[in-house]
Design an enzyme around this catalytic site. Structure first.
Site, PDB file in Angstrom:
ATOM      1  N   ASN A 244      32.072  35.550  43.105  1.00  0.00           N
ATOM      2  CA  ASN A 244      32.786  35.105  44.454  1.00  0.00           C
ATOM      3  C   ASN A 244      32.765  36.366  45.368  1.00  0.00           C
ATOM      4  O   ASN A 244      32.778  35.941  46.691  1.00  0.00           O
ATOM      5  CB  ASN A 244      34.098  34.896  44.195  1.00  0.00           C
ATOM      6  CG  ASN A 244      34.801  35.854  43.230  1.00  0.00           C
ATOM      7  OD1 ASN A 244      34.329  36.595  42.760  1.00  0.00           O
ATOM      8  ND2 ASN A 244      36.302  36.040  43.672  1.00  0.00           N
TER       9      ASN A 244
ATOM     10  N   GLU B   8      40.139  42.777  35.739  1.00  0.00           N
ATOM     11  CA  GLU B   8      40.700  41.869  36.918  1.00  0.00           C
ATOM     12  C   GLU B   8      40.334  40.474  36.665  1.00  0.00           C
ATOM     13  O   GLU B   8      39.009  40.071  36.980  1.00  0.00           O
ATOM     14  CB  GLU B   8      39.978  42.316  38.216  1.00  0.00           C
ATOM     15  CG  GLU B   8      40.854  42.302  39.374  1.00  0.00           C
ATOM     16  CD  GLU B   8      40.469  40.814  40.087  1.00  0.00           C
ATOM     17  OE1 GLU B   8      41.349  39.703  39.919  1.00  0.00           O
ATOM     18  OE2 GLU B   8      39.499  40.910  40.827  1.00  0.00           O
TER      19      GLU B   8
ATOM     20  N   CYS C 114      40.177  35.292  43.292  1.00  0.00           N
ATOM     21  CA  CYS C 114      41.070  35.634  42.152  1.00  0.00           C
ATOM     22  C   CYS C 114      42.860  35.698  42.945  1.00  0.00           C
ATOM     23  O   CYS C 114      43.627  35.182  42.159  1.00  0.00           O
ATOM     24  CB  CYS C 114      40.870  37.038  41.286  1.00  0.00           C
ATOM     25  SG  CYS C 114      39.224  36.904  40.512  1.00  0.00           S
TER      26      CYS C 114
ATOM     27  N   GLU D 249      42.017  48.806  40.622  1.00  0.00           N
ATOM     28  CA  GLU D 249      40.817  49.320  41.398  1.00  0.00           C
ATOM     29  C   GLU D 249      41.318  49.306  43.043  1.00  0.00           C
ATOM     30  O   GLU D 249      42.343  49.091  43.251  1.00  0.00           O
ATOM     31  CB  GLU D 249      40.085  48.093  41.427  1.00  0.00           C
ATOM     32  CG  GLU D 249      39.334  47.999  40.004  1.00  0.00           C
ATOM     33  CD  GLU D 249      38.274  46.805  40.049  1.00  0.00           C
ATOM     34  OE1 GLU D 249      36.919  47.203  39.975  1.00  0.00           O
ATOM     35  OE2 GLU D 249      38.530  45.469  39.644  1.00  0.00           O
TER      36      GLU D 249
END
Length: 496
Positions: free
Chosen positions: A166, A264, A298, A475
């Protein structure tokens, strides 16, 4: 060539010149050991536009060996030199932004504006971590006069990066940039549907002065080369972005080596709108939160948790916006682009069809569609499902598409209960004019990031990551360096 010329050329020819079709290992493009290829598809046309190497365990072994050798030298390079090289990398990425943006659109399906934002953010990531490279200091520890004690931060070594489809460009950058800044080397495995920007960026980083072997890219199937990376004991830090189920598999494969992990994973993030919020601002925020990148994010705002008193006003505005939204080929810069693959399009449809079968109220959308100009491509209509209970699968399960689940609340406590009512905890957003309420609710939300009155507020300088089944580790921001360094304490006796 301008970005418009590159876009027009592709739309007319269906081809992109000079596509890399091999792995990038030890500073050069290398043919895969099997000689086999995979096709990559333009989601907006549902047609293949290129092929690339189908990697093997042998290819991954070569890449890790090259990274291990390069890491031994890179950790000795002066931090100021790492800073200079990463700043140069940012410059080179900006110089090639048009090429990368067009490639990102064709490979992923997103709009040109979204791709340009991703490429600009990727360059900024290298710039940000360039500034950190010479500031990774330890601290002095006061043990009294008998000893001198201090800590140092050291690079972990070879790092593995499993990149999702994505955000192939920006996710590559947000892992690679801090790893290099910390003195580590990189082996990256891009998603099998979006291999190209990682390959091109690896070549550009070498052009910018990143030493050979420091950044390696192996393409192919996750079940083959991705699994091989996760199992290899030479990988000292593994950064994975993707689904919960695949993340669990990665954890299990890495566990025997006690490999450090940053995960993640999924999200079912709420936009919580209170009775004092501006309905227009809420509708606009919810629109961008769920329909950006066709909802394939996400951290998408896939749940609108709205107070009953403004529910009708917000929903009326939001349905109008959704119905007016135009889909199409990303290079023509529509409001929303394509879904990345036919397989994923089927998954989205299955979720919505199941909601229909349960008798849920589909306010708009709910169907597969195509590019209205060509009749081609993998698209899904912007969809809003009304007034769902907390236990409904459309609330609890990540659909990962342009599908918004609406939940209605009465009290502040009820809003918090609904917002925290899933297994995920990636981000949340609060819309209210009451600063005290904004602070109370922000602190009560169980997630890694909260924004107030602007769903996508924040940026590269802030840490990003989740709780619960959204994963762990952070991150971006200064915290993004933690995964790639290990702390050592040194104590020296002052006794004569």
């Amino acid at each position: 060539m301008s970005v418009q010329h590159l876009a027009d050329t592709y739309l007319q020819s269906g081809q992109i010149d000079n596509l890399p079709d091999n792995h990038f290992i030890d500073g050069t493009f290398v043919a895969g050991s099997s000689g086999e290829k995979m096709e990559s598809f333009d989601p907006a046309r549902a047609e293949a536009f290129g092929s690339f190497a189908l990697g093997s365990a042998s290819d991954m072994d070569k890449a890790i060996a090259a990274a291990e050798k390069a890491a031994a030298s890179w950790r000795k390079v002066a931090p100021s030199e790492r800073c200079r090289i990463l700043n140069n990398a940012a410059r080179v990425l900006r110089e090639n932004a048009d090429q990368l943006s067009v490639l990102e659109v064709v490979d992923s399906g997103k709009t040109l504006a979204e791709a340009q934002g991703d490429v600009a953010g990727s360059a900024r990531l290298f710039e940000y971590y360039a500034g950190a490279a010479d500031k990774l200091d330890g601290r002095s520890v006061n043990l009294g006069t008998a000893n001198t004690a201090f800590t140092v931060r050291e690079p972990v070594g070879v790092t593995g990066h499993i990149i999702p489809w994505n955000y192939p460009t920006s996710t590559f950058a947000r892992g690679v940039a801090p790893a290099l800044a910390a003195g580590c080397s990189v082996v990256a495995k891009p998603a099998e549907t979006t291999p190209y920007t990682a390959l091109v960026m690896a070549g550009l980083l070498t052009e910018a002065g990143v030493p050979e072997g420091l950044v390696n890219v192996v393409t192919g199937l996750g079940s083959e080369v991705g699994a091989q990376m996760a199992k290899d004991p030479r990988i000292k830090q593994l950064t994975f972005t993707g689904s919960v189920n695949t993340g669990v598999n990665v954890m299990q494969m890495a566990a025997p080596n006690v490999t450090r992990l940053t995960l993640e994973l999924g999200g079912k993030s709420p936009l919580v709108a209170f009775e004092d919020a501006d309905p227009e601002a809420v509708a606009d925020g919810a629109y961008w939160a769920i329909f950006s990148n066709s909802g394939q994010i996400c951290s998408a705002g896939s749940r609108l948790v709205v107070h009953k008193s403004i529910r009708d006003d917000v929903i009326d505005l939001l349905v109008q916006k959704a119905k007016a939204l135009k889909v199409g080929h990303g290079l023509k810069n529509p409001d929303m682009g394509a879904v990345n693959s036919e397989v994923h399009l089927g998954r989205i449809k299955a979720h919505v069809d199941a909601a229909k079968a349960r008798g849920r109220d589909i306010l708009t959308g709910g169907n597969i569609t195509t590019d209205p100009e060509t009749g081609l491509g993998w698209f899904f209509e912007p969809t809003i499902i009304a007034d769902l209970p907390l236990d409904d699968p459309a609330v609890q399960e990540e659909i990962f598409g342009p599908v918004l689940a609406v939940q209605v609340f009465d009290t502040e406590d009820d809003a918090i209960r609904l917002a925290n009512g899933t297994e995920f905890g990636l981000i949340g957003s609060v819309y209210t004019r009451d600063v005290g309420r904004a602070m109370r609710v922000s602190q009560a939300l169980d997630c890694g990031q909260v924004s107030v009155n602007d769903y996508w507020a924040g940026g590269i300088e802030l840490p990003f990551g989740g709780n619960g089944k959204s994963g762990y580790g952070r991150e971006k921001g200064w915290e993004g360096l933690d995964a790639y360094t290990k702390v050592k304490s040194i104590t020296i006796s002052n006794a004569s």
